[in-house]
Design a protein around this motif. Structure first.
Motif, PDB file in Angstrom:
ATOM      1  N   HIS A 331     -38.520 -54.672  76.565  1.00  0.00           N
ATOM      2  CA  HIS A 331     -37.387 -54.211  75.757  1.00  0.00           C
ATOM      3  C   HIS A 331     -36.074 -54.421  76.518  1.00  0.00           C
ATOM      4  N   VAL A 332     -36.090 -54.093  77.818  1.00  0.00           N
ATOM      5  CA  VAL A 332     -34.870 -54.258  78.623  1.00  0.00           C
ATOM      6  C   VAL A 332     -34.547 -55.740  78.789  1.00  0.00           C
ATOM      7  N   ARG A 333     -35.587 -56.573  78.977  1.00  0.00           N
ATOM      8  CA  ARG A 333     -35.350 -58.016  79.094  1.00  0.00           C
ATOM      9  C   ARG A 333     -34.738 -58.562  77.804  1.00  0.00           C
ATOM     10  N   ASP A 334     -35.196 -58.063  76.665  1.00  0.00           N
ATOM     11  CA  ASP A 334     -34.603 -58.478  75.381  1.00  0.00           C
ATOM     12  C   ASP A 334     -33.132 -58.081  75.321  1.00  0.00           C
ATOM     13  N   ALA A 335     -32.834 -56.881  75.819  1.00  0.00           N
ATOM     14  CA  ALA A 335     -31.443 -56.418  75.846  1.00  0.00           C
ATOM     15  C   ALA A 335     -30.594 -57.309  76.746  1.00  0.00           C
ATOM     16  N   MET A 336     -31.166 -57.758  77.854  1.00  0.00           N
ATOM     17  CA  MET A 336     -30.433 -58.625  78.767  1.00  0.00           C
ATOM     18  C   MET A 336     -30.128 -59.978  78.123  1.00  0.00           C
ATOM     19  N   VAL A 337     -31.087 -60.512  77.370  1.00  0.00           N
ATOM     20  CA  VAL A 337     -30.857 -61.772  76.654  1.00  0.00           C
ATOM     21  C   VAL A 337     -29.748 -61.598  75.618  1.00  0.00           C
ATOM     22  N   ALA A 338     -29.821 -60.489  74.857  1.00  0.00           N
ATOM     23  CA  ALA A 338     -28.787 -60.212  73.845  1.00  0.00           C
ATOM     24  C   ALA A 338     -27.424 -60.012  74.503  1.00  0.00           C
ATOM     25  N   HIS A 339     -27.421 -59.402  75.687  1.00  0.00           N
ATOM     26  CA  HIS A 339     -26.165 -59.189  76.399  1.00  0.00           C
ATOM     27  C   HIS A 339     -25.558 -60.519  76.837  1.00  0.00           C
ATOM     28  N   GLY A 340     -26.409 -61.464  77.231  1.00  0.00           N
ATOM     29  CA  GLY A 340     -25.916 -62.796  77.584  1.00  0.00           C
ATOM     30  C   GLY A 340     -25.258 -63.477  76.395  1.00  0.00           C
ATOM     31  N   ARG A 341     -25.879 -63.345  75.210  1.00  0.00           N
ATOM     32  CA  ARG A 341     -25.286 -63.927  73.999  1.00  0.00           C
ATOM     33  C   ARG A 341     -23.946 -63.274  73.704  1.00  0.00           C
ATOM     34  N   TYR A 342     -23.889 -61.970  73.861  1.00  0.00           N
ATOM     35  CA  TYR A 342     -22.659 -61.245  73.575  1.00  0.00           C
ATOM     36  C   TYR A 342     -21.529 -61.679  74.515  1.00  0.00           C
ATOM     37  N   LEU A 343     -21.830 -61.874  75.791  1.00  0.00           N
ATOM     38  CA  LEU A 343     -20.796 -62.305  76.739  1.00  0.00           C
ATOM     39  C   LEU A 343     -20.269 -63.697  76.390  1.00  0.00           C
ATOM     40  N   ASN A 344     -21.158 -64.579  75.949  1.00  0.00           N
ATOM     41  CA  ASN A 344     -20.719 -65.924  75.533  1.00  0.00           C
ATOM     42  C   ASN A 344     -19.770 -65.840  74.336  1.00  0.00           C
ATOM     43  N   LEU A 345     -20.100 -64.974  73.384  1.00  0.00           N
ATOM     44  CA  LEU A 345     -19.237 -64.789  72.215  1.00  0.00           C
ATOM     45  C   LEU A 345     -17.911 -64.164  72.623  1.00  0.00           C
ATOM     46  N   HIS A 346     -17.962 -63.229  73.584  1.00  0.00           N
ATOM     47  CA  HIS A 346     -16.719 -62.594  74.033  1.00  0.00           C
ATOM     48  C   HIS A 346     -15.774 -63.626  74.657  1.00  0.00           C
ATOM     49  N   ARG A 347     -16.339 -64.558  75.427  1.00  0.00           N
ATOM     50  CA  ARG A 347     -15.499 -65.594  76.020  1.00  0.00           C
ATOM     51  C   ARG A 347     -14.802 -66.418  74.925  1.00  0.00           C
ATOM     52  N   LYS A 348     -15.515 -66.704  73.847  1.00  0.00           N
ATOM     53  CA  LYS A 348     -14.917 -67.440  72.728  1.00  0.00           C
ATOM     54  C   LYS A 348     -13.823 -66.612  72.053  1.00  0.00           C
ATOM     55  N   VAL A 349     -14.074 -65.299  71.933  1.00  0.00           N
ATOM     56  CA  VAL A 349     -13.065 -64.409  71.346  1.00  0.00           C
ATOM     57  C   VAL A 349     -11.779 -64.458  72.167  1.00  0.00           C
ATOM     58  N   ARG A 350     -11.919 -64.391  73.494  1.00  0.00           N
ATOM     59  CA  ARG A 350     -10.743 -64.401  74.347  1.00  0.00           C
ATOM     60  C   ARG A 350     -10.014 -65.747  74.282  1.00  0.00           C
ATOM     61  N   GLU A 351     -10.781 -66.832  74.215  1.00  0.00           N
ATOM     62  CA  GLU A 351     -10.158 -68.157  74.111  1.00  0.00           C
ATOM     63  C   GLU A 351      -9.336 -68.269  72.834  1.00  0.00           C
ATOM     64  N   LEU A 352      -9.883 -67.767  71.726  1.00  0.00           N
ATOM     65  CA  LEU A 352      -9.160 -67.815  70.461  1.00  0.00           C
ATOM     66  C   LEU A 352      -7.907 -66.948  70.514  1.00  0.00           C
ATOM     67  N   ASP A 353      -8.043 -65.736  71.028  1.00  0.00           N
ATOM     68  CA  ASP A 353      -6.908 -64.813  71.064  1.00  0.00           C
ATOM     69  C   ASP A 353      -5.824 -65.323  72.011  1.00  0.00           C
ATOM     70  N   ASP A 354      -6.224 -65.846  73.145  1.00  0.00           N
ATOM     71  CA  ASP A 354      -5.250 -66.342  74.119  1.00  0.00           C
ATOM     72  C   ASP A 354      -4.522 -67.593  73.621  1.00  0.00           C
ATOM     73  N   SER A 355      -5.152 -68.311  72.714  1.00  0.00           N
ATOM     74  CA  SER A 355      -4.514 -69.519  72.174  1.00  0.00           C
ATOM     75  C   SER A 355      -3.703 -69.232  70.919  1.00  0.00           C
ATOM     76  N   GLY A 356      -3.519 -67.950  70.588  1.00  0.00           N
ATOM     77  CA  GLY A 356      -2.699 -67.576  69.438  1.00  0.00           C
ATOM     78  C   GLY A 356      -3.459 -67.451  68.132  1.00  0.00           C
ATOM     79  N   GLN A 357      -4.761 -67.627  68.144  1.00  0.00           N
ATOM     80  CA  GLN A 357      -5.561 -67.518  66.909  1.00  0.00           C
ATOM     81  C   GLN A 357      -6.159 -66.116  66.811  1.00  0.00           C
ATOM     82  N   HIS A 358      -5.270 -65.143  66.660  1.00  0.00           N
ATOM     83  CA  HIS A 358      -5.692 -63.745  66.688  1.00  0.00           C
ATOM     84  C   HIS A 358      -6.654 -63.415  65.547  1.00  0.00           C
ATOM     85  N   ASP A 359      -6.326 -63.849  64.330  1.00  0.00           N
ATOM     86  CA  ASP A 359      -7.185 -63.528  63.184  1.00  0.00           C
ATOM     87  C   ASP A 359      -8.588 -64.103  63.352  1.00  0.00           C
ATOM     88  N   ALA A 360      -8.665 -65.329  63.876  1.00  0.00           N
ATOM     89  CA  ALA A 360      -9.978 -65.940  64.106  1.00  0.00           C
ATOM     90  C   ALA A 360     -10.741 -65.182  65.196  1.00  0.00           C
TER      91      ALA A 360
END
Length: 433
Positions: A331-360
């Protein structure tokens, strides 16, 4: 001087008993009776103390820890959910509104339960009262933020910032204090349940009584030319039975408590910290987006928290390694995999926001993919915590088995040993009359 003079005749009589055969028999009988009664007393005290400590550990200390973790994680989730709901502007999504309200309900329910488990006037009781007052104020600030946000008024974000500051800077530290108090009470509960001092005295006294019984029988065998004194042999056998029963019950209790601590409460503590940090990550992300370019502090905190969670010595890895069960660890290993996916998505969120695409960026942060990854983390950690709590409950229940019976059986067998000792030496004393 007067007291010593009054006591001297008594000491003289005892000293005189040592010089006659019946006197020595009386002294041996007195020693056996005194040791037998003390053994019975300590058997009852040690078993009762262990039983009481085990019951308190399972019935109050660990549940208080669970409630403190619930308060902390629900407050963190409420902060996250309120910020996410605010991102969309206007009317908040119904699902997020329900989640926020459920979080507040969990907090108030856990506070009510915790108040029943904390002694009045103590630090934990004061913390519970402060939290109850603060949660009411927090809910009012969020309500004001939501009302202004629905009308499109900018002041809504100011109310949300105040609410988040109250949650993070006041309520969560208070919840953390309650959590640390509860963790200390669990540690104290293990010490109390093991009752090491009373058990040590009890074992030593049984050893002294056993040695005294053997010594008396050897003395009688030499002086009376009889090989065995049947009542004293029976008393020795009964003491051995008492020792075997006591050691069996107490060793089993220790083994179950060790399992409950190592595989139950320790992983639960680590997992609860991990879940709180995951919620804090999600809240930092939402608050950074809400701040629209001025959320550097939130993003910095996100990085700090992520480092605590990930890596070979991160909380998730340590928690997984502390679990001695394949299914719970999975169960914890599954959480770690999901956490890795979440961090990748967060990096994309920051890239969009930092480039002025706040709504996206907002759309991606609150979208199905990010929500699924975040839910996967929570589900994995939650399933592992439920599994470890179930193990703790089973092991503490098993640890308490037999202690209540030993509380009665120990003194009863000790009295029987005293009676047999009296019978064994009375017959020898009557020979001198």
């Amino acid at each position: 001087m007067t007291t010593l003079q009054l006591d001297r005749p008594g000491f003289t009589r005892v000293a005189q008993l040592r010089h006659t055969s019946p006197g020595r028999l009386q002294l041996m009988l007195s020693a056996l009776l005194a040791l037998g009664l003390l053994t019975g007393l300590l058997a009852g005290v040690a078993a009762s103390s262990a039983d009481s400590g085990t019951g308190d550990l399972g019935g109050r200390a660990q549940p208080l820890l669970t409630e403190a973790e619930t308060i902390y994680s629900a407050l963190a989730d409420a902060d996250t959910t309120a910020a996410q709901a605010f991102l969309g502007g206007g009317l908040e999504p119904a699902a997020l509104t329900r989640r926020y309200e459920d979080d507040l309900t969990r907090v108030t329910t856990a506070l009510t339960s915790a108040a029943r488990r904390t002694p009045a006037g103590g630090e934990s009781a004061d913390t519970v009262r402060e939290l109850a007052t603060g949660v009411t104020r927090y809910a009012a600030l969020v309500a004001a933020a939501r009302a202004n946000n629905r009308q499109g008024l900018p002041v809504g974000s100011a109310y949300l910032s105040q609410a988040s500051a109250l949650n993070r800077e006041v309520l969560q530290p208070q919840a953390d204090r309650l959590l640390r108090i509860a963790q200390q009470e669990v540690e104290d509960g293990y010490s109390s349940a093991r009752s090491s001092v009373w058990v040590t005295f009890y074992v030593l006294l049984m050893a002294v009584l056993f040695a005294t019984l053997l010594h008396v029988q050897l003395r009688l065998s030499r002086t009376t030319k009889r090989t065995f004194n049947v009542p004293l042999v029976a008393a020795t056998g009964l003491l051995v039975v008492l020792g075997l029963i006591s050691s069996g019950v107490l060793f089993a209790q220790r083994a179950h408590l060790d399992t409950a601590e190592k595989d139950g409460s320790t992983p639960v503590t680590l997992l609860s910290k991990a879940r709180i940090f995951v919620l804090r990550e999600r809240g930092d992300e939402a608050l950074a987006l809400t701040a629209r370019g001025s959320g550097g502090a939130y993003e910095e905190d996100f990085g700090t928290v992520s480092q605590r969670l990930t890596g070979p010595y991160g909380l998730l890895e340590v928690a997984a390694g502390s679990i001695g069960d394949d299914s719970a660890e999975e169960h914890v290993r599954d959480a770690m995999v999901a956490h890795g996916r979440y961090l990748n998505l967060h990096r994309k969120v920051r890239e969009l926001d930092d480039s002025g695409q706040h709504d996206a960026a907002v759309k991606l942060a609150v979208g199905a993919e990010a929500s699924s990854a975040f839910q996967g983390i929570n589900d994995g950690i939650g399933a592992a915590m439920d599994d470890r709590m179930a193990l703790f409950t089973r092991e503490v229940g098993a640890a308490g088995r037999g202690l209540g019976a030993l509380t009665v059986l120990g003194p009863l067998l000790a009295l029987m040993i005293c009676a047999l000792s009296w019978l064994g030496l009375r017959a020898r004393l009557e020979e001198y009359r």
